[in-house]
Scaffold this motif. Structure first.
Motif, PDB file in Angstrom:
ATOM      1  N   GLN A  20       0.826  -1.209   0.000  1.00  0.00           N
ATOM      2  CA  GLN A  20       0.000   0.000   0.000  1.00  0.00           C
ATOM      3  C   GLN A  20       0.858   1.256   0.000  1.00  0.00           C
ATOM      4  O   GLN A  20       0.543   2.240  -0.678  1.00  0.00           O
ATOM      5  CB  GLN A  20      -0.950  -0.022   1.204  1.00  0.00           C
ATOM      6  CG  GLN A  20      -2.068  -1.039   1.069  1.00  0.00           C
ATOM      7  CD  GLN A  20      -3.099  -0.908   2.169  1.00  0.00           C
ATOM      8  OE1 GLN A  20      -3.456   0.195   2.583  1.00  0.00           O
ATOM      9  NE2 GLN A  20      -3.605  -2.026   2.650  1.00  0.00           N
ATOM     10  N   LYS A  23       2.314   1.598  -3.498  1.00  0.00           N
ATOM     11  CA  LYS A  23       1.288   2.070  -4.436  1.00  0.00           C
ATOM     12  C   LYS A  23       1.089   3.582  -4.323  1.00  0.00           C
ATOM     13  O   LYS A  23       1.035   4.294  -5.341  1.00  0.00           O
ATOM     14  CB  LYS A  23      -0.023   1.333  -4.158  1.00  0.00           C
ATOM     15  CG  LYS A  23      -1.169   1.714  -5.089  1.00  0.00           C
ATOM     16  CD  LYS A  23      -2.396   0.885  -4.764  1.00  0.00           C
ATOM     17  CE  LYS A  23      -3.557   1.251  -5.679  1.00  0.00           C
ATOM     18  NZ  LYS A  23      -4.759   0.413  -5.398  1.00  0.00           N
ATOM     19  N   GLN A  24       0.993   4.081  -3.089  1.00  0.00           N
ATOM     20  CA  GLN A  24       0.763   5.513  -2.892  1.00  0.00           C
ATOM     21  C   GLN A  24       1.981   6.353  -3.254  1.00  0.00           C
ATOM     22  O   GLN A  24       1.855   7.422  -3.872  1.00  0.00           O
ATOM     23  CB  GLN A  24       0.341   5.772  -1.440  1.00  0.00           C
ATOM     24  CG  GLN A  24      -1.000   5.154  -1.062  1.00  0.00           C
ATOM     25  CD  GLN A  24      -2.134   5.613  -1.961  1.00  0.00           C
ATOM     26  OE1 GLN A  24      -2.250   6.797  -2.282  1.00  0.00           O
ATOM     27  NE2 GLN A  24      -2.958   4.667  -2.377  1.00  0.00           N
ATOM     28  N   LYS A  27       2.591   7.202  -6.915  1.00  0.00           N
ATOM     29  CA  LYS A  27       1.793   8.302  -7.469  1.00  0.00           C
ATOM     30  C   LYS A  27       2.413   9.663  -7.174  1.00  0.00           C
ATOM     31  O   LYS A  27       2.074  10.654  -7.838  1.00  0.00           O
ATOM     32  CB  LYS A  27       0.377   8.272  -6.880  1.00  0.00           C
ATOM     33  CG  LYS A  27      -0.392   6.993  -7.149  1.00  0.00           C
ATOM     34  CD  LYS A  27      -1.732   6.996  -6.408  1.00  0.00           C
ATOM     35  CE  LYS A  27      -2.486   5.706  -6.595  1.00  0.00           C
ATOM     36  NZ  LYS A  27      -3.770   5.699  -5.843  1.00  0.00           N
ATOM     37  N   LYS A  28       3.311   9.717  -6.186  1.00  0.00           N
ATOM     38  CA  LYS A  28       3.808  11.001  -5.710  1.00  0.00           C
ATOM     39  C   LYS A  28       5.272  11.275  -6.015  1.00  0.00           C
ATOM     40  O   LYS A  28       5.689  12.434  -6.071  1.00  0.00           O
ATOM     41  CB  LYS A  28       3.581  11.115  -4.192  1.00  0.00           C
ATOM     42  CG  LYS A  28       2.111  11.099  -3.793  1.00  0.00           C
ATOM     43  CD  LYS A  28       1.929  11.216  -2.298  1.00  0.00           C
ATOM     44  CE  LYS A  28       0.458  11.280  -1.910  1.00  0.00           C
ATOM     45  NZ  LYS A  28      -0.200  12.524  -2.398  1.00  0.00           N
ATOM     46  N   VAL A 272      -0.595   4.294   6.816  1.00  0.00           N
ATOM     47  CA  VAL A 272      -0.074   4.609   5.469  1.00  0.00           C
ATOM     48  C   VAL A 272      -0.063   6.108   5.175  1.00  0.00           C
ATOM     49  O   VAL A 272       0.945   6.631   4.683  1.00  0.00           O
ATOM     50  CB  VAL A 272      -0.855   3.828   4.394  1.00  0.00           C
ATOM     51  CG1 VAL A 272      -0.461   4.293   2.985  1.00  0.00           C
ATOM     52  CG2 VAL A 272      -0.599   2.323   4.534  1.00  0.00           C
ATOM     53  N   PRO A 273      -1.134   6.854   5.438  1.00  0.00           N
ATOM     54  CA  PRO A 273      -1.094   8.294   5.141  1.00  0.00           C
ATOM     55  C   PRO A 273       0.016   9.034   5.888  1.00  0.00           C
ATOM     56  O   PRO A 273       0.617   9.970   5.343  1.00  0.00           O
ATOM     57  CB  PRO A 273      -2.481   8.794   5.576  1.00  0.00           C
ATOM     58  CG  PRO A 273      -3.351   7.595   5.511  1.00  0.00           C
ATOM     59  CD  PRO A 273      -2.481   6.447   5.928  1.00  0.00           C
ATOM     60  N   VAL A 276       3.395   8.080   4.050  1.00  0.00           N
ATOM     61  CA  VAL A 276       3.516   8.689   2.717  1.00  0.00           C
ATOM     62  C   VAL A 276       3.759  10.183   2.822  1.00  0.00           C
ATOM     63  O   VAL A 276       4.660  10.736   2.166  1.00  0.00           O
ATOM     64  CB  VAL A 276       2.262   8.381   1.872  1.00  0.00           C
ATOM     65  CG1 VAL A 276       2.291   9.177   0.564  1.00  0.00           C
ATOM     66  CG2 VAL A 276       2.170   6.881   1.575  1.00  0.00           C
ATOM     67  N   THR A 277       2.975  10.869   3.655  1.00  0.00           N
ATOM     68  CA  THR A 277       3.141  12.322   3.804  1.00  0.00           C
ATOM     69  C   THR A 277       4.527  12.664   4.332  1.00  0.00           C
ATOM     70  O   THR A 277       5.199  13.571   3.808  1.00  0.00           O
ATOM     71  CB  THR A 277       2.072  12.878   4.758  1.00  0.00           C
ATOM     72  OG1 THR A 277       0.780  12.653   4.196  1.00  0.00           O
ATOM     73  CG2 THR A 277       2.272  14.377   4.974  1.00  0.00           C
ATOM     74  N   ASP A 341      -6.690  -3.874  -5.205  1.00  0.00           N
ATOM     75  CA  ASP A 341      -5.650  -3.013  -4.639  1.00  0.00           C
ATOM     76  C   ASP A 341      -4.309  -3.238  -5.335  1.00  0.00           C
ATOM     77  O   ASP A 341      -3.487  -2.318  -5.449  1.00  0.00           O
ATOM     78  CB  ASP A 341      -5.481  -3.313  -3.148  1.00  0.00           C
ATOM     79  CG  ASP A 341      -5.926  -2.149  -2.282  1.00  0.00           C
ATOM     80  OD1 ASP A 341      -6.408  -1.145  -2.839  1.00  0.00           O
ATOM     81  OD2 ASP A 341      -5.817  -2.245  -1.060  1.00  0.00           O
TER      82      ASP A 341
END
Length: 344
Positions: A20, A23-24, A27-28, A272-273, A276-277, A341
């Motif tokens: 996960q 994956k995120q 995108k960034k 996860v958020p 990632v952040t 997913d």
């Protein structure tokens, strides 16, 4: 390992947490600046709960379609150590093959180690041949393992805690028996019939005894960072930003973190958020500030294909029964969502 970019962002572990995050981040992250590398011991991810119904064709999914616009790669390998200096950004991971991969940011997501049937691969034929299956441990794992069995088999759960009336009643309907306040310290070898509990009670016809005790953190490789990287139980010590205490460029999430909470897939909605952040901030030279403050406790445990129970720690805590468990999990163990997913 080489790539178009000069710096690597490395994720160790391709389970629910690792893929996960991969994956995120795909995108960034700018592919011209960073190589996103997911290192996993297999080329596929496993929905471990779904394997309790032997759905290997659908619960084993390749890690090749999860990256946005192909911005990332999966490398099959086992990380045995991490090379890093306290307080110094960057470092490298070392694989069992001896290969060394440098990183600008490292994310640890290696999850839990399991014993018994939860340790893939498992011998499913043993369940088919057994007449009396004894499951050691009556938590969520033990209850889910009853999905291997059928009404024609005798099944006994040996559980060290006191009786849980609601679950006991539900499982009794499927023929599952219980021994509460009992422990089995030694699992018999294959082919041995009969097993004794710690108190001396003997189950003479038990021809398959399986461990359903909880997992332990898969963090042996983290000891290379020094004794202060792990707590006394093998969990990774982290700050609320999910960075390791003495290594600002190393992050950790999932089952392996030293955080007082149940180790569950559902927690990743909050893990996860934050990861990632903060990883993006760190790579941009900004001090990570997003903090993990915990997540509500919640769990849905299946009881066969049509039943189960859910507990949610919202609004003081409440439970939901068979219909809800069937709707969200029991009918397919969320395999369709798991495959989606991963891009399948």
């Amino acid at each position: 390992m080489t790539g178009k970019a000069e710096q690597n962002v490395v994720i160790v572990g391709g389970g629910f947490a690792g893929f996960q995050v991969a994956k995120q981040l795909s995108k960034k992250l700018d592919a011209k600046r960073y190589n996103l590398i997911l290192i996993n011991s297999r080329s596929y991810a496993i929905s471990l709960p779904a394997t309790s119904r032997s759905w290997k064709k659908t619960s084993f999914v390749k890690l090749d379609k999860l990256y946005a616009n192909g911005n990332g790669e999966t490398k099959v390998g086992v990380v045995t150590s991490v090379e890093a200096q306290p307080g110094v950004p960057g470092g490298a991971v070392v694989l069992a093959t001896g290969e060394r991969i440098s990183y600008a940011v490292l994310i640890l997501a290696t999850g839990s180690k399991w014993t018994g049937p939860c340790d893939i691969p498992e011998n499913e034929a043993d369940f088919a041949k057994a007449n009396h299956v004894v499951i050691v441990g009556g938590g969520a794992v033990g209850i889910v393992l009853t999905n291997y069995t059928t009404q024609t088999k005798k099944v006994t759960i040996v559980h060290g805690a006191r009786s849980e009336r609601d679950w006991r009643k539900r499982l009794h309907v499927r023929g599952v028996q219980f021994m509460f306040n009992e422990y089995i310290d030694n699992i018999p070898e294959a082919g041995v019939v009969g097993v004794s509990t710690r108190s001396g009670k003997h189950i003479s016809d038990a021809d398959l005894v399986v461990s359903a005790r909880g997992g332990r953190p898969n963090t042996d490789y983290v000891t290379s960072l020094g004794e202060d990287a792990l707590n006394g139980h093998g969990f990774v010590k982290i700050k609320p930003t999910m960075q390791l205490l003495n290594h600002p460029s190393i992050f950790a999430l999932g089952d392996i973190i030293d955080w007082t909470e149940q180790k569950q897939i559902g927690k990743l909605m909050w893990h996860v958020p934050v990861i990632v952040t903060n990883v993006v901030s760190f790579l941009n030279g900004v001090t990570p500030t997003k903090k993990y403050t915990g997540a509500p406790e919640m769990i849905v445990i299946t009881n066969g294909r049509k039943g189960g129970m859910g507990y949610f720690g919202f609004f003081g805590g409440f439970t939901l029964g068979d219909w809800f468990a069937w709707l969200v999990k029991s009918r397919d163990f969320m395999v369709s969502h798991f495959r989606k997913d991963l891009g399948y």
